[in-house]
Structure formats: structure tokens, C-alpha cells
Motif scaffolding. Sequence first.
Motif, PDB file in Angstrom:
ATOM      1  N   GLU A   1     -10.547   7.927   8.038  1.00 43.33           N
ATOM      2  CA  GLU A   1     -10.736   8.113   6.598  1.00 43.33           C
ATOM      3  C   GLU A   1      -9.782   9.168   6.050  1.00 43.33           C
ATOM      4  O   GLU A   1      -9.172   8.980   4.989  1.00 43.33           O
ATOM      5  CB  GLU A   1     -12.183   8.516   6.321  1.00 43.33           C
ATOM      6  N   THR A   2      -9.636  10.284   6.757  1.00 41.63           N
ATOM      7  CA  THR A   2      -8.731  11.329   6.273  1.00 41.63           C
ATOM      8  C   THR A   2      -7.277  10.863   6.312  1.00 41.63           C
ATOM      9  O   THR A   2      -6.491  11.183   5.417  1.00 41.63           O
ATOM     10  CB  THR A   2      -8.885  12.606   7.110  1.00 41.63           C
ATOM     11  N   ILE A   3      -6.907  10.106   7.334  1.00 41.33           N
ATOM     12  CA  ILE A   3      -5.539   9.576   7.399  1.00 41.33           C
ATOM     13  C   ILE A   3      -5.313   8.567   6.280  1.00 41.33           C
ATOM     14  O   ILE A   3      -4.258   8.561   5.632  1.00 41.33           O
ATOM     15  CB  ILE A   3      -5.272   8.947   8.779  1.00 41.33           C
ATOM     16  N   HIS A   4      -6.293   7.714   6.031  1.00 42.54           N
ATOM     17  CA  HIS A   4      -6.165   6.719   4.964  1.00 42.54           C
ATOM     18  C   HIS A   4      -5.966   7.378   3.608  1.00 42.54           C
ATOM     19  O   HIS A   4      -5.203   6.883   2.775  1.00 42.54           O
ATOM     20  CB  HIS A   4      -7.410   5.834   4.930  1.00 42.54           C
ATOM     21  N   ARG A   5      -6.668   8.465   3.370  1.00 37.54           N
ATOM     22  CA  ARG A   5      -6.544   9.132   2.074  1.00 37.54           C
ATOM     23  C   ARG A   5      -5.159   9.727   1.873  1.00 37.54           C
ATOM     24  O   ARG A   5      -4.705   9.880   0.736  1.00 37.54           O
ATOM     25  CB  ARG A   5      -7.597  10.239   1.947  1.00 37.54           C
ATOM     26  N   GLN A   6      -4.475  10.081   2.949  1.00 38.13           N
ATOM     27  CA  GLN A   6      -3.171  10.727   2.840  1.00 38.13           C
ATOM     28  C   GLN A   6      -2.007   9.747   2.909  1.00 38.13           C
ATOM     29  O   GLN A   6      -0.893  10.096   2.519  1.00 38.13           O
ATOM     30  CB  GLN A   6      -3.014  11.768   3.961  1.00 38.13           C
ATOM     31  N   LEU A   7      -2.239   8.538   3.397  1.00 41.20           N
ATOM     32  CA  LEU A   7      -1.140   7.586   3.573  1.00 41.20           C
ATOM     33  C   LEU A   7      -0.357   7.311   2.291  1.00 41.20           C
ATOM     34  O   LEU A   7       0.877   7.253   2.325  1.00 41.20           O
ATOM     35  CB  LEU A   7      -1.679   6.267   4.147  1.00 41.20           C
ATOM     36  N   PRO A   8      -1.016   7.110   1.129  1.00 41.41           N
ATOM     37  CA  PRO A   8      -0.234   6.830  -0.085  1.00 41.41           C
ATOM     38  C   PRO A   8       0.761   7.921  -0.442  1.00 41.41           C
ATOM     39  O   PRO A   8       1.775   7.651  -1.082  1.00 41.41           O
ATOM     40  CB  PRO A   8      -1.313   6.678  -1.169  1.00 41.41           C
ATOM     41  N   TYR A   9       0.507   9.170  -0.035  1.00 40.85           N
ATOM     42  CA  TYR A   9       1.409  10.264  -0.386  1.00 40.85           C
ATOM     43  C   TYR A   9       2.707  10.223   0.415  1.00 40.85           C
ATOM     44  O   TYR A   9       3.671  10.903   0.065  1.00 40.85           O
ATOM     45  CB  TYR A   9       0.713  11.609  -0.159  1.00 40.85           C
ATOM     46  N   TYR A  10       2.739   9.441   1.493  1.00 36.38           N
ATOM     47  CA  TYR A  10       3.944   9.346   2.306  1.00 36.38           C
ATOM     48  C   TYR A  10       4.772   8.113   1.955  1.00 36.38           C
ATOM     49  O   TYR A  10       5.787   7.860   2.594  1.00 36.38           O
ATOM     50  CB  TYR A  10       3.576   9.303   3.798  1.00 36.38           C
ATOM     51  N   GLU A  11       4.353   7.343   0.950  1.00 38.70           N
ATOM     52  CA  GLU A  11       5.084   6.153   0.540  1.00 38.70           C
ATOM     53  C   GLU A  11       5.914   6.443  -0.703  1.00 38.70           C
ATOM     54  O   GLU A  11       5.560   7.295  -1.521  1.00 38.70           O
ATOM     55  CB  GLU A  11       4.115   5.001   0.244  1.00 38.70           C
ATOM     56  N   THR A  12       7.038   5.713  -0.841  1.00 37.09           N
ATOM     57  CA  THR A  12       7.858   5.845  -2.042  1.00 37.09           C
ATOM     58  C   THR A  12       7.072   5.407  -3.268  1.00 37.09           C
ATOM     59  O   THR A  12       7.179   5.987  -4.342  1.00 37.09           O
ATOM     60  CB  THR A  12       9.138   5.007  -1.904  1.00 37.09           C
ATOM     61  N   PHE A  13       6.287   4.355  -3.126  1.00 33.26           N
ATOM     62  CA  PHE A  13       5.363   3.940  -4.171  1.00 33.26           C
ATOM     63  C   PHE A  13       4.031   3.631  -3.506  1.00 33.26           C
ATOM     64  O   PHE A  13       3.972   3.287  -2.327  1.00 33.26           O
ATOM     65  CB  PHE A  13       5.878   2.714  -4.936  1.00 33.26           C
ATOM     66  N   ARG A  14       2.965   3.748  -4.257  1.00 30.29           N
ATOM     67  CA  ARG A  14       1.633   3.641  -3.679  1.00 30.29           C
ATOM     68  C   ARG A  14       1.320   2.208  -3.264  1.00 30.29           C
ATOM     69  O   ARG A  14       1.539   1.264  -4.021  1.00 30.29           O
ATOM     70  CB  ARG A  14       0.570   4.125  -4.669  1.00 30.29           C
ATOM     71  N   ILE A  15       0.809   2.061  -2.038  1.00 29.62           N
ATOM     72  CA  ILE A  15       0.408   0.767  -1.504  1.00 29.62           C
ATOM     73  C   ILE A  15      -1.106   0.803  -1.290  1.00 29.62           C
ATOM     74  O   ILE A  15      -1.617   1.764  -0.712  1.00 29.62           O
ATOM     75  CB  ILE A  15       1.118   0.463  -0.177  1.00 29.62           C
ATOM     76  N   PRO A  16      -1.852  -0.213  -1.739  1.00 27.94           N
ATOM     77  CA  PRO A  16      -3.299  -0.232  -1.489  1.00 27.94           C
ATOM     78  C   PRO A  16      -3.588  -0.132   0.002  1.00 27.94           C
ATOM     79  O   PRO A  16      -2.863  -0.686   0.828  1.00 27.94           O
ATOM     80  CB  PRO A  16      -3.736  -1.587  -2.066  1.00 27.94           C
ATOM     81  N   ILE A  17      -4.654   0.565   0.341  1.00 28.53           N
ATOM     82  CA  ILE A  17      -4.920   0.848   1.746  1.00 28.53           C
ATOM     83  C   ILE A  17      -5.200  -0.427   2.529  1.00 28.53           C
ATOM     84  O   ILE A  17      -4.841  -0.534   3.709  1.00 28.53           O
ATOM     85  CB  ILE A  17      -6.095   1.850   1.867  1.00 28.53           C
ATOM     86  N   HIS A  18      -5.831  -1.443   1.904  1.00 28.29           N
ATOM     87  CA  HIS A  18      -6.091  -2.689   2.632  1.00 28.29           C
ATOM     88  C   HIS A  18      -4.783  -3.406   2.949  1.00 28.29           C
ATOM     89  O   HIS A  18      -4.632  -4.020   4.014  1.00 28.29           O
ATOM     90  CB  HIS A  18      -7.027  -3.593   1.828  1.00 28.29           C
ATOM     91  N   SER A  19      -3.816  -3.316   2.042  1.00 30.62           N
ATOM     92  CA  SER A  19      -2.512  -3.910   2.308  1.00 30.62           C
ATOM     93  C   SER A  19      -1.781  -3.135   3.399  1.00 30.62           C
ATOM     94  O   SER A  19      -1.086  -3.722   4.240  1.00 30.62           O
ATOM     95  CB  SER A  19      -1.685  -3.934   1.021  1.00 30.62           C
ATOM     96  N   TYR A  20      -1.941  -1.822   3.390  1.00 23.57           N
ATOM     97  CA  TYR A  20      -1.309  -1.006   4.425  1.00 23.57           C
ATOM     98  C   TYR A  20      -1.889  -1.343   5.793  1.00 23.57           C
ATOM     99  O   TYR A  20      -1.167  -1.411   6.794  1.00 23.57           O
ATOM    100  CB  TYR A  20      -1.514   0.476   4.105  1.00 23.57           C
ATOM    101  N   ASP A  21      -3.206  -1.582   5.868  1.00 22.82           N
ATOM    102  CA  ASP A  21      -3.833  -1.948   7.139  1.00 22.82           C
ATOM    103  C   ASP A  21      -3.286  -3.273   7.658  1.00 22.82           C
ATOM    104  O   ASP A  21      -3.053  -3.438   8.861  1.00 22.82           O
ATOM    105  CB  ASP A  21      -5.347  -2.041   6.967  1.00 22.82           C
ATOM    106  N   LYS A  22      -3.089  -4.230   6.758  1.00 26.32           N
ATOM    107  CA  LYS A  22      -2.550  -5.526   7.178  1.00 26.32           C
ATOM    108  C   LYS A  22      -1.128  -5.385   7.698  1.00 26.32           C
ATOM    109  O   LYS A  22      -0.756  -5.995   8.705  1.00 26.32           O
ATOM    110  CB  LYS A  22      -2.588  -6.508   6.006  1.00 26.32           C
ATOM    111  N   ARG A  23      -0.323  -4.590   7.016  1.00 26.33           N
ATOM    112  CA  ARG A  23       1.055  -4.390   7.459  1.00 26.33           C
ATOM    113  C   ARG A  23       1.097  -3.693   8.811  1.00 26.33           C
ATOM    114  O   ARG A  23       1.926  -4.018   9.665  1.00 26.33           O
ATOM    115  CB  ARG A  23       1.817  -3.570   6.417  1.00 26.33           C
ATOM    116  N   THR A  24       0.194  -2.734   9.013  1.00 28.34           N
ATOM    117  CA  THR A  24       0.144  -2.042  10.299  1.00 28.34           C
ATOM    118  C   THR A  24      -0.273  -2.989  11.415  1.00 28.34           C
ATOM    119  O   THR A  24       0.318  -2.989  12.504  1.00 28.34           O
ATOM    120  CB  THR A  24      -0.834  -0.863  10.219  1.00 28.34           C
ATOM    121  N   ALA A  25      -1.304  -3.811  11.160  1.00 32.94           N
ATOM    122  CA  ALA A  25      -1.751  -4.779  12.167  1.00 32.94           C
ATOM    123  C   ALA A  25      -0.649  -5.780  12.490  1.00 32.94           C
ATOM    124  O   ALA A  25      -0.456  -6.161  13.657  1.00 32.94           O
ATOM    125  CB  ALA A  25      -2.995  -5.507  11.664  1.00 32.94           C
TER     126      ALA A  25
END
Length: 314
Positions: free
Chosen positions: A144-168
Motif C-alpha cells: 500500500e505504501t509503495i502504491h501510494r508513492q508510485l505515481p510520483y516517480y512517473e513523468t505523468f500519473r498512471i492509475p495504480i491498476h494499470s501500473y499493476d497490469k504493466r508490472t505483471a
Amino acid sequence: MKKEHSAKQVGRYETDFADDVVEAYHYPEVNKYRLLSSEEEALLGDAIQQGRRAALRLEVGDFADQQEEQRLQDKKRDGLHARDGLIAANLRLSMFWARRYGRSLDLVHDLTQDGYEGLVMAASRYDPSRGCRFSTYAKWYIRETIHRQLPYYETFRIPIHSYDKRTALRIARDTFLKRCGVEPSPQELADATRLSLSSVMVLMNDRLLVSLDGATDEAYLRKAIGSNIKDEKATNPESHVLDKVVEQDLLSHMRLILKPREYYIMHEWIICERTLKDIGVELGLSRERVRQITVEAKAKLAQDPYVVQAIRET
């Protein structure tokens, strides 16, 4: 009734974690903290819960005498030591989840520190009486804490569910490539990630971010990518020059029709885009008087065929 543990018992698992936490984030340093058995986790968890209850009683003043207060202080201190030992032994959890989401070494280190916040929160709340290992309990806090911080490391904000799919999808591709030695097909990735084929195709077709200052593929052009992008709002140079010629011709004709003061006011108001109030202050006139002069000037211009034709063409 739960068995109480003394500071000496809990001290077996004490570490210098509080002073060495920064060094512990480096990969070689994490290995110096050994993993705990389920019995050791239960021992530390009980001490943490007793420390939390003791801290609450101390906060509200729920003790009879100084002897009981000292006993509560000891339990509180033992609970903090137990929490630090539990955290130090499970730093690998934060690193494990950081590697699943990090695409570079620097990002993995940053996410490891973000996951540490969740690890501290989980260790402070861990209750072994719930019947689960600490790694299972802490996983949700770390993610949960990593998920909350992930958008801050992107050039533009990506929804967390989309980020999970890309990671998988990335993990499935790397696993298949390592196992079979060839690139997986979209259908094979869909089967491995349990995503629909259309979702996999969309994720695979996502374009990578590139710098506008980067060079084009055609080396002989020696141009940046940004220089080849058309500016839709830019004015055509030929049209701009032609407009300037028509504008100057129109101004010259207006000078012949209007009085000097009328021409000056119209020029400053329309061409220089000054306000009527500023023009009035300069000429020593009120704003209303300047407005009346502009009305009179526009009435004269509206009666001139050349001015009317020029305005229609522009």
C-alpha cells in the motif's frame, strides 16, 4: 492471559537497527539480520502488544504507584526493542516488493525506503494471536505504501491498476524469455497474466517516453525530434508579412480620415492594446471622454468604403 516477557528475554533479538537503518538498505547489509522463526515472531509480537498497552496506560495515567509506573515503562521499552528487531529481520520484505515495481536500481532503492514506512506500521500493529506470520501481515502495508508513492516517480500519473497490469506483463515477459529464450506472443502473455488479449495488446503498444531534444533516426538530418513537430498555432510567415502590409496601409488611410487626437487614441487602443483609462491619464481626459472619442472615430471609419473593404478582407 498472555504470558509477559521481560526486557532480558526480548533483548536476545535486539539490534542496532535504529542507528544502522540507513546502511541496512544496502543489499549486502540486509543479510546480516537473520530470519526469525514463527516462535520468535510470536515472542516479539506479544512483547509489542504488551508495550502498546503499557504505553496507553502511561498516557492516561492508569497506574497506582511508582513501582507499577516503572513496570509499565519497562514493558513499553521492551515493546519498542521488539518492534525494531522485527523490522530489522524483515527488511527483505520491503526490498522484495520494491524489486517487483522498480525498473531501475535507483527506483528500487527509493521504493524500498517507501516500503519501509509500511513495514514500520505493520510491526507496530502486529498481533500473533491472529494466527498469521508477520510476512503475510506486513505484505499489505508495504504494498500500500509503495502504491501510494508510485505515481510520483512517473513523468505523468498512471492509475495504480494499470501500473499493476504493466508490472505483471513485464514480469511474465522476463520469465518467459529466461525460460524459453524467445519473445512470448501476446496470447502467451495473456495466458500467463490472466489478462484479456485486447488488454495485453494495448499495454504492449504503449509508446515509450522520449525526449524532444533527442536525435532523430536519420543521422544525416542532425535535428532534434522536437524540431520536426509542427506547431499548429504558429503563424504562416508569408501571411504574417501580408497582414503587416495591409495593417500599415490601413493605418496610413486612417490618418487621412481622422483628426490627430482621434487617430492617436485609436492607434493606442487597438494596436498597442492600452486601456482607455491609461490613454485618458496621458492626455488629461476622463475615461468616458476617451470612450466618446473612440465612438466618433469608429463612426467616421464606418463611412469610408476603403476601410470597410479592408476590414472585411481581414
